[in-house]
Design an enzyme around this catalytic site. Sequence first.
Site, PDB file in Angstrom:
ATOM      1  N   GLU A  40     -19.499  81.693  89.989  1.00  0.00           N
ATOM      2  CA  GLU A  40     -18.756  80.466  89.661  1.00  0.00           C
ATOM      3  C   GLU A  40     -19.493  79.227  90.162  1.00  0.00           C
ATOM      4  O   GLU A  40     -19.555  78.204  89.479  1.00  0.00           O
ATOM      5  CB  GLU A  40     -17.349  80.504  90.260  1.00  0.00           C
ATOM      6  CG  GLU A  40     -16.389  81.426  89.530  1.00  0.00           C
ATOM      7  CD  GLU A  40     -16.158  80.993  88.086  1.00  0.00           C
ATOM      8  OE1 GLU A  40     -16.018  79.797  87.837  1.00  0.00           O
ATOM      9  OE2 GLU A  40     -16.146  81.871  87.202  1.00  0.00           O
ATOM     10  N   CYS A 199     -14.315  75.602  70.975  1.00  0.00           N
ATOM     11  CA  CYS A 199     -13.782  74.239  71.130  1.00  0.00           C
ATOM     12  C   CYS A 199     -14.821  73.378  71.851  1.00  0.00           C
ATOM     13  O   CYS A 199     -14.627  72.921  72.969  1.00  0.00           O
ATOM     14  CB  CYS A 199     -12.467  74.291  71.912  1.00  0.00           C
ATOM     15  SG  CYS A 199     -11.542  72.760  71.797  1.00  0.00           S
ATOM     16  N   CYS A 206     -12.776  74.767  64.597  1.00  0.00           N
ATOM     17  CA  CYS A 206     -11.325  75.012  64.500  1.00  0.00           C
ATOM     18  C   CYS A 206     -11.000  76.132  63.517  1.00  0.00           C
ATOM     19  O   CYS A 206     -10.013  76.856  63.692  1.00  0.00           O
ATOM     20  CB  CYS A 206     -10.610  73.725  64.106  1.00  0.00           C
ATOM     21  SG  CYS A 206     -10.918  72.370  65.256  1.00  0.00           S
ATOM     22  N   CYS A 215      -2.423  73.947  67.439  1.00  0.00           N
ATOM     23  CA  CYS A 215      -3.209  72.879  68.069  1.00  0.00           C
ATOM     24  C   CYS A 215      -2.816  71.486  67.553  1.00  0.00           C
ATOM     25  O   CYS A 215      -2.968  71.174  66.371  1.00  0.00           O
ATOM     26  CB  CYS A 215      -4.686  73.128  67.806  1.00  0.00           C
ATOM     27  SG  CYS A 215      -5.739  71.889  68.569  1.00  0.00           S
TER      28      CYS A 215
HETATM   29 FE1  SF4 Z   1     -10.148  73.214  69.899  1.00  0.00          FE
HETATM   30 FE2  SF4 Z   1      -7.783  72.960  68.686  1.00  0.00          FE
HETATM   31 FE3  SF4 Z   1      -9.971  73.178  67.245  1.00  0.00          FE
HETATM   32 FE4  SF4 Z   1      -9.080  75.258  68.625  1.00  0.00          FE
HETATM   33  S1  SF4 Z   1      -8.078  74.270  66.915  1.00  0.00           S
HETATM   34  S2  SF4 Z   1     -11.198  74.570  68.467  1.00  0.00           S
HETATM   35  S3  SF4 Z   1      -8.257  74.262  70.431  1.00  0.00           S
HETATM   36  S4  SF4 Z   1      -9.469  71.518  68.632  1.00  0.00           S
END
Ligand code: SF4
Length: 356
Positions: A40, A199, A206, A215
């Site tokens: 980490e 993301c 997305c 989302c």
């Molecule tokens: Fe990020 Fe939302 Fe796109 Fe998923 S849907 S990649 S959480 S912005």
Amino acid sequence: MTKLRGEGIAELVIAWQESHGRNHLPWQQTRDPYKVWLSEIMLQQTQVATVLEYYARFLARFPDVAALAQASQDEVMGLWSGLGYYTRARNLHRCAQQVVVKHGGVFPQTAEILVTLPGIGRSTAGAIAAFCFSQRVPILDANVRRVLTRLLGFENDLASVRNERLLWSEADTLLPNKNLATAMPRYTQGLMDLGASVCTPRSPACGICPLVSRCEAFERGHPERYPVKTRKLARRSESWQLVILRDAVGKVWLQRRPSSGIWAGMYCVPVFADMGSAQTFIAPLCAAPGVSCSDLQPFLHVLTHRDLHLHPILISGELPSEPGEDGAWLGADDWPSVGLPAPIRKLLDSTQPQLW
Ligand code: SF4
């Protein structure tokens, strides 16, 4: 305002991590808090590919926290050399010593106690506690912060401590509620993996995200607007004179940097932040018989919030046995075993006399 659309976020993340996440990294094959903690700390601001090599080397030399605690700071810095962000290495060493002295050589098992150790912030404490002890605590590193602010449509400015706290409590509400022994490590890893691979800061994928139907940022059409953070640290620029002193047998004078500031505690050639004091140091050395002095090509070294314009000067020949304080004449064979900042190591390598 943020809005959480129903339950089941944790389950989606867990299922996605199982099938699409990273599951074969060496620190994922263990629940030993020493090894997880080490990974980490190394992964902060450093790519996985780079960490793999350093992680293996560290564990080979320091297989447990006691071995690391007993090592000299120079050896720890030497092994860390090249990973950058050297405060991490100093805190790593101090943390190992505190685990041994204050906790009998056994890592604490809760985030609340882990966070009291040097170099372990709230998110790192949460990650260790979740991975090793399945504690139900959130993490909020840069990747996870991005995923969650987008998922929640969290528009509050994270420059404010109050908003930061609010996001932590939102993160808390999303945590798994059942099968914590397996769910917590996988959920924590899943959020990290989503932030690293789906993301992403620019052009998030997305279309393949398991959270897309929940989302807020996706629905609003502007994921890249999140996270919101207005305050920017101003970049500073500094000019440093680096004095390379090389004696008649090719050893270089290296002295320890102060215990705070850039390259704190590491070995380095003498550094002067202003030309006047550099000249005061250099002039008598260059005036001595059997000594040659030359300016080398200046170069730029970029740190997180600072640009260092480095001006090296090479002084070689018959030099005093102690030209400065708290230093030593070290040959190229010694450099790997002491912690040299990467640009200094590179500079010294490039100015080595060719023997053939
Ligand atoms: Fe990020 Fe939302 Fe796109 Fe998923 S849907 S990649 S959480 S912005």
